[in-house]
Design an enzyme around this catalytic site. Structure first.
Site, PDB file in Angstrom:
ATOM      1  N   ASP A 105     -29.380   3.691 -54.200  1.00  0.00           N
ATOM      2  CA  ASP A 105     -28.719   2.643 -53.606  1.00  0.00           C
ATOM      3  C   ASP A 105     -29.072   1.418 -53.980  1.00  0.00           C
ATOM      4  OD1 ASP A 105     -26.846   1.017 -52.100  1.00  0.00           O
ATOM      5  OD2 ASP A 105     -28.022   1.452 -50.053  1.00  0.00           O
ATOM      6  N   PHE A 106     -28.795   0.998 -55.420  1.00  0.00           N
ATOM      7  CA  PHE A 106     -29.367  -0.185 -55.996  1.00  0.00           C
ATOM      8  C   PHE A 106     -28.512  -1.470 -55.832  1.00  0.00           C
ATOM      9  CE2 PHE A 106     -32.145   2.358 -59.150  1.00  0.00           C
ATOM     10  CZ  PHE A 106     -33.262   2.712 -58.355  1.00  0.00           C
ATOM     11  N   LYS A 107     -27.224  -1.242 -55.301  1.00  0.00           N
ATOM     12  CA  LYS A 107     -26.132  -2.050 -55.195  1.00  0.00           C
ATOM     13  C   LYS A 107     -26.299  -2.988 -56.417  1.00  0.00           C
ATOM     14  CE  LYS A 107     -25.892  -1.921 -50.331  1.00  0.00           C
ATOM     15  NZ  LYS A 107     -26.720  -1.016 -49.960  1.00  0.00           N
ATOM     16  N   ALA A 139     -21.230   8.989 -36.259  1.00  0.00           N
ATOM     17  CA  ALA A 139     -20.967   9.795 -37.007  1.00  0.00           C
ATOM     18  C   ALA A 139     -19.410  10.486 -36.944  1.00  0.00           C
ATOM     19  CB  ALA A 139     -21.953  11.112 -37.210  1.00  0.00           C
ATOM     20  N   ARG A 164     -33.327   6.317 -40.141  1.00  0.00           N
ATOM     21  CA  ARG A 164     -34.213   6.409 -39.105  1.00  0.00           C
ATOM     22  C   ARG A 164     -34.109   7.339 -37.879  1.00  0.00           C
ATOM     23  NH1 ARG A 164     -34.311  -0.064 -38.688  1.00  0.00           N
ATOM     24  NH2 ARG A 164     -32.296   0.404 -39.510  1.00  0.00           N
TER      25      ARG A 164
END
Length: 217
Positions: free
Chosen positions: A63-65, A179, A194
């Site tokens: 998830d480096f966006k 969800a 988390r």
């Protein structure tokens, strides 16, 4: 690369910064999640080889966006994939040239484009242009999109634009997203962190969420 499995439809947001903990959590949850998503904090503490280590256990989404000019996008995406990433998350607001470069540089790996951020600040800019960015992503050949579980109605809107492309929805759990609401709205996977890995029994929490998702279908 084969498509990411869809056994539980859970992607674990592994926002841990300790190398051994990250590996231990992933080992513990293999079979209870479909992939892990890692971000810059873990890379900065564990080094880029953590991608390779985790990729031996499960699919890794980085998830480096990525949001930069095409040449820089190419360097980031291609090197991330070489380390073993199954997918890379990029921003779409940089435009078609950068997004198309990301797809080309990924090779057999997948590119997921952000349509809208899941936090409250996501309403300031990304939400206003989400539909445009989804259309750009389709034209550039991305594998799927990121749409917020915190705003399920937005998932539904994006689904009408992208057809059968994948949707991964962050914001489940600590950010307040549901969800089941995200899946009902059209998401293929939910991203939760988390709430699972900081639980007393992460496996039970993951399995409970997975069962809730199965009940939707």
């Amino acid at each position: 690369m084969t498509d990411m499995k869809m056994d539980t439809r859970i992607v674990l947001a592994l926002d841990e910064i300790d190398t051994e903990k990250a590996i231990s959590i992933t080992k513990d949850l293999v079979g209870h999640i479909d992939a892990v998503k890692i971000n810059w904090p873990l890379i900065l503490t564990a080094g880029p080889d953590i991608i390779t280590k985790l990729s031996k256990l499960t699919d890794v989404i980085c998830d480096f966006k990525v949001a930069d000019i095409p040449n820089t996008v190419d360097l980031i995406v291609s090197n991330t994939v070489k380390k073993g990433a199954s997918a890379v998350i990029v921003h779409a607001f940089t435009g078609a040239d950068s997004l198309r470069t990301a797809v080309e540089s990924a090779g057999d790996a997948e590119i997921y484009a952000v349509t809208e951020m899941s936090h409250p600040g996501g309403k300031t800019f990304t939400a206003l242009h989400a539909e445009e960015m989804a259309k750009i992503g389709i034209n550039c050949g991305v594998s799927g999109f990121i749409a917020p579980a915190t705003r399920p109605d937005r998932i539904t809107v994006i689904r009408t634009i992208i057809g059968d492309k994948k949707i991964l929805s962050p914001g489940v759990g600590a950010q307040g997203g549901s969800a089941t609401s995200a899946i009902k709205a059209g998401a293929d996977y939910i991203i939760v962190g988390r709430s699972i890995y900081k639980a007393n029994n992460p496996k039970i929490v993951a399995d409970t969420i997975a069962n809730e998702i199965r009940n939707v279908f």
